[in-house]
Every structure is written in structure tokens, then in C-alpha cells.
Enzyme design. Structure first.
Site, PDB file in Angstrom:
ATOM      1  N   ARG A   1       0.698  -1.165   0.041  1.00  0.00           N
ATOM      2  CA  ARG A   1      -0.028   0.016  -0.224  1.00  0.00           C
ATOM      3  C   ARG A   1       0.972   1.336  -0.100  1.00  0.00           C
ATOM      4  NH1 ARG A   1      -3.483  -1.831   5.089  1.00  0.00           N
ATOM      5  NH2 ARG A   1      -1.871  -3.330   5.178  1.00  0.00           N
TER       6      ARG A   1
ATOM      7  N   LYS B   1       8.833  -0.492   3.703  1.00  0.00           N
ATOM      8  CA  LYS B   1       8.305   0.366   4.511  1.00  0.00           C
ATOM      9  C   LYS B   1       8.802   0.481   5.850  1.00  0.00           C
ATOM     10  CE  LYS B   1       4.285  -1.906   6.455  1.00  0.00           C
ATOM     11  NZ  LYS B   1       2.715  -1.765   6.678  1.00  0.00           N
TER      12      LYS B   1
ATOM     13  N   GLU C   1     -10.636  -8.535  10.665  1.00  0.00           N
ATOM     14  CA  GLU C   1     -10.063  -7.758   9.590  1.00  0.00           C
ATOM     15  C   GLU C   1     -11.244  -6.647   9.121  1.00  0.00           C
ATOM     16  OE1 GLU C   1      -6.824  -7.221   9.758  1.00  0.00           O
ATOM     17  OE2 GLU C   1      -7.127  -8.292  11.128  1.00  0.00           O
TER      18      GLU C   1
HETATM   19  C1  UD1 Z   1      -2.563  -5.633  11.042  1.00  0.00           C
HETATM   20  C2  UD1 Z   1      -3.541  -6.621  11.627  1.00  0.00           C
HETATM   21  C3  UD1 Z   1      -4.941  -5.547  12.255  1.00  0.00           C
HETATM   22  C4  UD1 Z   1      -4.405  -4.558  13.132  1.00  0.00           C
HETATM   23  C5  UD1 Z   1      -3.257  -3.728  12.429  1.00  0.00           C
HETATM   24  C6  UD1 Z   1      -2.359  -2.874  13.444  1.00  0.00           C
HETATM   25  C7  UD1 Z   1      -3.273  -8.961  10.950  1.00  0.00           C
HETATM   26  C8  UD1 Z   1      -3.908  -9.942   9.818  1.00  0.00           C
HETATM   27  N1  UD1 Z   1      -4.082  -7.736  10.900  1.00  0.00           N
HETATM   28  O1  UD1 Z   1      -3.086  -5.225   9.969  1.00  0.00           O
HETATM   29  O2  UD1 Z   1      -5.909  -6.526  12.943  1.00  0.00           O
HETATM   30  O3  UD1 Z   1      -5.346  -3.597  13.485  1.00  0.00           O
HETATM   31  O4  UD1 Z   1      -2.208  -4.475  11.924  1.00  0.00           O
HETATM   32  O5  UD1 Z   1      -1.742  -1.960  12.658  1.00  0.00           O
HETATM   33  O6  UD1 Z   1      -2.444  -8.866  11.634  1.00  0.00           O
HETATM   34  N2  UD1 Z   1       3.609  -8.864   7.923  1.00  0.00           N
HETATM   35  C9  UD1 Z   1       4.669 -10.011   7.626  1.00  0.00           C
HETATM   36  N3  UD1 Z   1       4.629 -10.862   6.912  1.00  0.00           N
HETATM   37  C10 UD1 Z   1       3.484 -11.007   5.976  1.00  0.00           C
HETATM   38  C11 UD1 Z   1       2.344 -10.408   6.335  1.00  0.00           C
HETATM   39  C12 UD1 Z   1       2.603  -8.965   7.200  1.00  0.00           C
HETATM   40  O7  UD1 Z   1       5.614  -9.864   8.272  1.00  0.00           O
HETATM   41  O8  UD1 Z   1       3.058 -11.991   5.287  1.00  0.00           O
HETATM   42  C13 UD1 Z   1       4.024  -7.997   8.930  1.00  0.00           C
HETATM   43  C14 UD1 Z   1       4.051  -6.500   7.878  1.00  0.00           C
HETATM   44  O9  UD1 Z   1       5.133  -6.323   7.282  1.00  0.00           O
HETATM   45  C15 UD1 Z   1       3.577  -5.601   9.254  1.00  0.00           C
HETATM   46  C16 UD1 Z   1       2.565  -6.407   9.863  1.00  0.00           C
HETATM   47  O10 UD1 Z   1       3.023  -7.854   9.584  1.00  0.00           O
HETATM   48  O11 UD1 Z   1       4.533  -5.012   9.786  1.00  0.00           O
HETATM   49  C17 UD1 Z   1       1.095  -6.399   9.842  1.00  0.00           C
HETATM   50  O12 UD1 Z   1       0.923  -6.401   8.550  1.00  0.00           O
HETATM   51  P1  UD1 Z   1       0.215  -5.201   7.679  1.00  0.00           P
HETATM   52  O13 UD1 Z   1      -0.123  -5.723   6.236  1.00  0.00           O
HETATM   53  O14 UD1 Z   1       0.612  -3.829   8.041  1.00  0.00           O
HETATM   54  O15 UD1 Z   1      -1.311  -5.508   8.787  1.00  0.00           O
HETATM   55  P2  UD1 Z   1      -2.568  -4.274   8.664  1.00  0.00           P
HETATM   56  O16 UD1 Z   1      -3.325  -4.405   7.576  1.00  0.00           O
HETATM   57  O17 UD1 Z   1      -1.964  -3.195   9.095  1.00  0.00           O
HETATM   58 MG    MG Z   2      -0.099  -2.426   9.151  1.00  0.00          MG
END
Ligand code: UD1
Ligand code: MG
Length: 439
Positions: free
Chosen positions: A15, A22, A147
Site C-alpha cells: 500500500r 516500509k 479484519e
Molecule cells: C494488522 C492486523 C490488524 C491490526 C493492524 C494494526 C493482521 C492480519 N492484521 O493489519 O488487525 O489492526 O495490523 O496496525 O495481523 N507482515 C509480515 N508478513 C506477512 C504479512 C505481514 O511480516 O506475510 C507484517 C507486516 O510487514 C506488518 C505487520 O505484519 O509489519 C502487519 O501487516 P500489515 O499488512 O501492516 O497489516 P495491517 O493491515 O496493518
Molecule cells: Mg499495518
């Protein structure tokens, strides 16, 4: 009680639409991921960052353990990669995109007597559309995390949002993580699903709700990043004004997380201060100056429109004026370069005057060279000093000179064509060209 911290930072950050991951984006000059690592380190537990294979060598990760998530299959899959490194009683999991989290928040989570805890936050009305997961309670008991993109309109109205910070007993994390199923919409494994599965097995899940929002502000888009920058800049402006720094138009001045400024410093509008800048008492930074990696001592005057960088040092009472760039140089006490100059890789002594338009030619297209200028030197305007070169104490450089050889103490060096004057020469030329009549 022992705790491991797991910071999830292996997502695509799609995003952001940026080629820079990021977590390496900066807020007030500091990479997002370092804010989170530093907050964890304050509590000095084992810190693990889950990252992508191609980022594991980053110097930002030099003081933590790393685990690699091969493909970004979701937050649960990210945690899975860290399981072999977990050997404490509890695991605290954090998202790697929340730079404002402080050790205090983590401490209260760790110290809570509850074993499995979700940290939630009350979303302020103006952020009610922010796509955080919603923590759904039933009869004040945890029900599920849903979510935002999967939530019904009713669930979206729930003001209690998931911060992305959790404490889980490590043995339960290891047991329940493999039970998480792929989300049918996103085809990702959501860590947030673990709590509903644990609950169904009769395990107590607590929700601690914070009334604060900003400590948990997650950065997913460039707008989120800009908002974070705005918040930090306002905090820094307030901090410096509280310390006696005068900001005429605070909203136009930018600081770095590590900026140090003494009292009685004046900063005029539209000044940008990057990383590693120290400004001493009584100094004045005039409008539209850009400063990074510099030490400015007491009663120094900078700008307007100055650019200072490259570990330059400006000793007390020195001064740099408009349209002057200084890189990797030292200005001695009371030394001045007031107008339109480039001073690079130079060491200048005390009480020296650098005339308007002086250029130190430090680069020959292949290598960089140094310029040494002593005390009480006067460099006339529009001089070109070809490095490597030494101009010793008390020397005088005639205006418009191109100086290629060292100049001794108290010598005059001048290198320009002698002036000639032809009586009525101008008239003769104009007549020849027909501009004025022959008579
Ligand atoms: C996530 C939470 C959401 C919460 C929000 C708070 C989940 C499914 N959702 O959403 O409930 O309100 O954070 O900010 O957890 N990441 C990995 N590997 C992956 C996917 C993600 O390491 O395969 C890491 C990302 O880099 C990030 C974190 O996990 O630092 C959260 O992922 P992100 O995509 O930012 O989730 P949000 O949509 O913000
Ligand atoms: Mg996030």
C-alpha cells in the site's frame, strides 16, 4: 518471567507503492523499524525481527536476531518462521509498522497478570474509517478479531481496534499457530485468528484497551507516514520551544529525531534540519537553510539560504551567509563566508574571511582533495582554490584569482591577467562597428 519480542517486518508494504521497504522509511530521519526495536531493547529482552531474505544484511538489524519469512503469506506465517528462536515463557508480538510504540506500553503488557492478551485501542471518531482489525467482545468477553476488509458494516462501527500487539504464552503459540487456516478472501494466514481458536478451546483471552491512539498508529500508506511525520515534528517543535529555542514559524521548521539545540537559538521560518545536527547557544539560523550532519557551536550565524552538510563544524562566532554550501569542512572561530560560495573538504582557521563567490575545487572528476586555509587569511572575491592546496596564516588572495600552488604565511597571491587601458578604445570600436558616427 522471560519474554521474547517478535517484530513482524516481512510484509510487502504494497500500500506504500514504494521501492523502499516500509520499515526503512523514516520518521524525523529515523527508520520506522528502529523506533520499534529501540522500544523493545529498553526492556532488554530477546528481540527477533521477521524480515525478507534480501533485507537480512541491513545494518539496521545489527543488534537483534533475525528470522526469515520466505513468502509474505500473512502475519501468522511470519510468526511461524520465528518459532525455532522462541525459548522464553511468553512471546510479545508486534507489527513492524508502528513507530510511536514506547517501552512503557510493552512493559504494562508484560507485567499484566493475564497470560494471553490482545492490546486494543479506542479509535477516535475522526479515524473511524481507518482499516484496523476490530476486536469484537460479547458480554465484555473476547469474541474474535475481524479484519476491517472482512468486517460487516455493523462490525466496522466497533470502536475497539486491534493495535497489532499481543502477549501469548509461548507453548500455546507453538501449539495453536499451525491450526490457523488461510483467509478465504485474502489467501493469507491471519495471526489474529489464533485467539478465536484458543478461545474455542477454553483458553482465557484478555483484552486490554488503551484510550490512546497515536502510540499504535500503524503505517500502511504514504498518508499514514505523512501523518506520523506531522505528529513527531509537532512534538519536536514543542520540545525545543520548551527548551528556550525561538521558532518564529514553528510549523515550517523540520527537525530530526536526534537534533540537539541549546537555548537562545533563533530559527527563522522554512529551515530543514536533517540527522546529526547540534546547535550551540545563541546561534541564529536564518530562513531557508538546509543543515545535516553538522556541529554548529555558540553564536554562529547561518544563512539565509545556506546548505551545510558532511560532518562540517562551525566554531564559535563563525558565520555562513546566503547561497553558501559547506561540505565536510571546519570553520574556525570568527571565520566568515558570507556570500555565494562552495567550501568542500576544507579546514579553515580562525578570523579568516572567505570572499563572495569563492570556490574550493575539491574534485578533479576522479578523486576528492583537501584545502587547508590558516588563521587571519583574506580570500578575495571570486577566487578559485584548486585542491589539494594550503594557504597559510595571514595570506592574502587577490580577488578573481585561480590559485593552484600553496601560499606561504603573510604572502600575497594573485593570478589574474593584468588590466590594460586603451585611451578612447571604446569609441574606436563603436565607430568601427557603426554604432556611433565617424566625424
Ligand atoms: C494488522 C492486523 C490488524 C491490526 C493492524 C494494526 C493482521 C492480519 N492484521 O493489519 O488487525 O489492526 O495490523 O496496525 O495481523 N507482515 C509480515 N508478513 C506477512 C504479512 C505481514 O511480516 O506475510 C507484517 C507486516 O510487514 C506488518 C505487520 O505484519 O509489519 C502487519 O501487516 P500489515 O499488512 O501492516 O497489516 P495491517 O493491515 O496493518
Ligand atoms: Mg499495518
Amino acid at each position: 518471567m522471560s519474554v521474547d519480542f517478535v517484530i513482524l517486518a516481512a510484509g510487502n508494504g504494497s500500500r506504500m507503492h514504494s521501492s523502499l521497504p516500509k520499515f526503512f522509511q523514516t520518521v524525523a530521519g529515523k527508520p520506522i523499524i528502529r523506533y520499534i526495536i529501540d522500544a523493545c531493547h529498553e526492556l532488554s529482552h530477546n528481540v527477533i525481527v521477521v524480515t525478507k531474505d534480501n533485507l537480512k544484511g541491513s545494518k539496521l538489524f545489527s543488534d537483534i536476531s533475525i528470522s526469515i519469512q520466505k513468502d509474505p503469506l500473512g502475519t501468522a506465517d511470519a510468526v511461524k518462521s520465528s518459532l525455532p528462536l522462541l525459548n522464553s515463557d511468553y512471546t510479545v508480538i508486534l507489527c513492524g509498522d508502528m513507530p510511536f510504540i514506547e517501552s512503557e506500553h510493552l512493559k504494562s503488557l508484560i507485567e499484566s497478570k493475564d497470560e494471553n492478551v490482545i492490546l486494543s485501542m479506542k479509535i477516535p471518531d475522526k479515524f473511524s474509517q481507518m482499516p484496523y482489525g476490530r476486536v469484537i467482545l460479547k458480554n465484555s468477553k473476547f469474541e474474535k478479531i475481524i479484519e476491517y476488509k472482512d468486517a460487516s458494516n455493523e462490525d466496522k462501527k466497533c470502536p475497539s481496534a486491534n493495535t497489532g500487539i499481543y502477549k501469548i504464552k509461548t507453548d500455546l503459540l507453538k501449539k495453536y499457530l499451525p491450526k490457523i487456516k488461510k483467509n478465504a478472501n485474502s489467501m493469507e494466514f491471519y495471526l489474529t485468528d489464533i485467539f478465536e481458536i484458543m478461545k474455542k478451546d477454553g483458553i482465557e483471552i484478555s483484552v486490554i484497551e488503551s484510550s490512546e491512539y497515536w502510540p499504535f498508529h500503524g503505517i500502511n500508506t504514504m498518508q499514514d507516514l505523512a501523518l506520523a511525520e506531522q505528529i513527531v515534528q509537532n512534538q519536536l517543535r514543542k520540545k525545543f520551544m520548551d527548551l528556550g529555542v525561538m521558532l518564529i514559524a514553528p510549523e515550517t521548521v523540520y527537525f530530526s529525531h536526534d537534533t540537539k539545540i541549546a537555548s537562545d537559538v533563533l530559527i527563522e521560518p522554512n529551515v530543514f534540519i536533517g540527522n546529526n545536527v547540534k546547535i550551540g547557544k545563541g546561534s541564529k539560523i536564518h530562513a531557508f537553510s538546509h543543515i545535516e550532519n553538522c556541529e554548529i557551536m555558540n553564536n554562529v550565524e547561518i544563512g539565509p539560504f545556506a546548505r551545510l552538510r558532511g560532518n562540517s563544524v562551525f566554531m564559535s562566532d563563525s558565520s555562513v551567509g546566503n547561497f553558501v554550501e559547506v561540505k565536510g569542512s571546519v570553520f574556525g572561530e570568527k571565520t566568515k563566508a558570507k556570500h555565494l560560495s562552495y567550501i568542500g573538504d576544507s579546514t579553515i582557521g580562525n578570523h579568516t574571511n572567505i570572499g563572495a563567490g569563492t570556490i574550493t575545487c575539491n574534485y578533479d572528476g576522479v578523486k576528492k582533495y583537501k584545502t587547508q586555509i590558516g588563521d587571519d587569511v583574506f580570500v578575495g572575491s571570486n577566487s578559485t582554490l584548486i585542491a589539494p592546496i594550503t594557504i597559510s596564516d595571514g595570506a592574502l588572495i587577490g580577488a578573481g584569482s585561480v590559485i593552484t600552488k600553496n601560499v606561504e604565511n603573510d604572502a600575497l597571491a594573485i593570478s589574474r591577467a593584468r588590466q590594460i587601458e586603451v585611451t578612447n578604445g571604446a569609441k574606436k570600436i563603436w565607430k568601427k562597428k557603426g554604432k556611433i558616427k565617424n566625424n
